[in-house]
Design a protein around this motif. Sequence first.
Motif, mmCIF file in Angstrom:
data_model
loop_
_atom_site.group_PDB
_atom_site.id
_atom_site.type_symbol
_atom_site.label_atom_id
_atom_site.label_comp_id
_atom_site.label_asym_id
_atom_site.label_seq_id
_atom_site.Cartn_x
_atom_site.Cartn_y
_atom_site.Cartn_z
ATOM 1 N N LEU A 219 50.135 61.507 47.260
ATOM 2 C CA LEU A 219 49.114 60.467 47.457
ATOM 3 C C LEU A 219 47.746 61.108 47.670
ATOM 4 O O LEU A 219 46.740 60.636 47.126
ATOM 5 N N GLY A 220 47.711 62.196 48.438
ATOM 6 C CA GLY A 220 46.446 62.904 48.638
ATOM 7 C C GLY A 220 45.846 63.388 47.329
ATOM 8 O O GLY A 220 44.647 63.223 47.074
ATOM 9 N N LEU A 221 46.676 63.980 46.475
ATOM 10 C CA LEU A 221 46.207 64.455 45.172
ATOM 11 C C LEU A 221 45.664 63.300 44.333
ATOM 12 O O LEU A 221 44.628 63.427 43.664
ATOM 13 N N LYS A 222 46.363 62.173 44.350
ATOM 14 C CA LYS A 222 45.929 61.030 43.545
ATOM 15 C C LYS A 222 44.639 60.428 44.094
ATOM 16 O O LYS A 222 43.759 60.004 43.332
ATOM 17 N N LEU A 223 44.482 60.401 45.416
ATOM 18 C CA LEU A 223 43.278 59.820 46.015
ATOM 19 C C LEU A 223 42.020 60.629 45.676
ATOM 20 O O LEU A 223 40.924 60.072 45.575
ATOM 21 N N THR A 224 42.180 61.950 45.484
ATOM 22 C CA THR A 224 40.998 62.762 45.146
ATOM 23 C C THR A 224 40.426 62.383 43.785
ATOM 24 O O THR A 224 39.234 62.572 43.540
ATOM 25 N N VAL A 225 41.273 61.854 42.914
ATOM 26 C CA VAL A 225 40.786 61.395 41.603
ATOM 27 C C VAL A 225 39.738 60.300 41.797
ATOM 28 O O VAL A 225 38.785 60.186 41.030
ATOM 29 N N TYR A 226 39.932 59.501 42.848
ATOM 30 C CA TYR A 226 38.994 58.411 43.145
ATOM 31 C C TYR A 226 37.976 58.805 44.210
ATOM 32 O O TYR A 226 37.304 57.943 44.781
ATOM 33 N N LYS A 227 37.892 60.110 44.495
ATOM 34 C CA LYS A 227 36.926 60.654 45.451
ATOM 35 C C LYS A 227 37.137 60.143 46.885
ATOM 36 O O LYS A 227 36.199 60.072 47.680
ATOM 37 N N LYS A 228 38.374 59.813 47.211
ATOM 38 C CA LYS A 228 38.715 59.397 48.571
ATOM 39 C C LYS A 228 39.145 60.639 49.366
ATOM 40 O O LYS A 228 40.305 60.801 49.757
#
Length: 477
Positions: A219-228
């Motif tokens: 989830l952390g890796l995926k959230l970085t795609v959205y700059k979260k």
Amino acid sequence: MGSDKEIHLKTKLLQLECHFTWALNKEDTDLTDLLNRLEEQIDFDLGKEAGIVRTYNSLGFVKFLLGSHDEALDNFQRSVKLTKEHHGEDCEKLLVVSYGNLAWLHYHMGAYEECESYLNKLKEIKEKQPLGKYPEMLGEKGWIYLKFSSTYYERAKECFRQALELEPEDGELNTGYAIALYRIDSSDKLYTPTDSPVIKQLRRAIDMNPDDDVLKVLLGLKLTVYKKYGEADSLVETALKNSPDHPHVMRYVGKFFRNQGSVDRAIALLNRALEIVPNSSFIHHQLALSYKTKKTHLLRAGSHHSKGAEIQRIHNQLIYHLEKATTLRPSFVLAMNELALQYGDNRETSKAEQLFQDTFIVAKEKNEAYQLVNFTYADFQLYSVKCEPLAIKQYKVALKMGPKTTVGQKCTWRLKMIAKRRIDRNREDGEAYGILGFMHKENREIHQAIECYEKALCYEDNEEYLSDLCELRLSLQ
């Protein structure tokens, strides 16, 4: 045994739901690497009975594919024993896959009476409770698809989706579905972080499995795609604190650190992970990518001359880990592709050329990363071999495979760069305008393509340009 009886048995076997009937083609995976990963899984699934039972079934099937029938039998029997130990007498439907595997294995071993015995057990189970497609079986099918090959990820997703229709609150099934979505997701530009299907499913799976630290890192890796970045950092740090020695957590956290620019931290973590699982091709590959990033940072900082020895040391580490990854998993397309490119950077062009040709074969056979391999080979021709015509040809081949993909966009950028550079040198370079025409055509930029082809034909008589131009004009009518 007579052939009629054998045919009768085979007919019954083909109706079973188990590894032998799930169309798992050994040509689609690297069996030695898969074996290593399954054995690692058993070590790190301690306490997760369902996961261990599932892994023993998969391990038995891989042993069968490798020709080790006795070891296959031992693993299938272990899956049965563990299921009975943990679920008591009320476990019959949980044994359907294991019994199916055992029936098939005995058939292949010529032990037809034992084969028939397991078929009878399955018949008794079915008579007590008509099974159809039940969630436990669909889940086991989904997990082996996830483990076996990336070409099966869509099948895995569908298995978990169907299983969740039957058991929507099952934690294991929600985890499997989340991982399947994560692995095939390429729709980041279509969603926001609140409506992304993969982020929603990862959050749901974490709610049901709050101790699963791998899910938190994904989830952390995926959230970085959205700059979260704030939430992503918190999830990853929590996961690493809770599971500091779990290799799956460590490898994904290493990837996270590298993506966020903490390359030294990534390298230190991945090196520690290698001490735990020295035969992990994935970790060797991630380490290689981390060293590649570090080398790039040093070169961009203008440290080429002052830190030449350090850059060479890093480059040697990069090559070493790529060679280890491809030795451990000879059909590892991404590692093969990167290693070939690095050989080119090292001026070992004949070695690089041979490895690229091998990579083309494997990528095409596995239908994996074929566009990327074509793009990388074009880069090799442009920067290492200095053969611009062949590079242009290869960028075009890769672009035609999908202009909207990340690789396709890189091909567009490279072709535009080459064409603009040539036009700056010679305003009457017909081929350069032809390159731009092709690039715009593939990206469905019709008017720009027509304009470029018209300019190209002013300076060069080319039937291909004329044909493309006529086709484009017709498309506007």
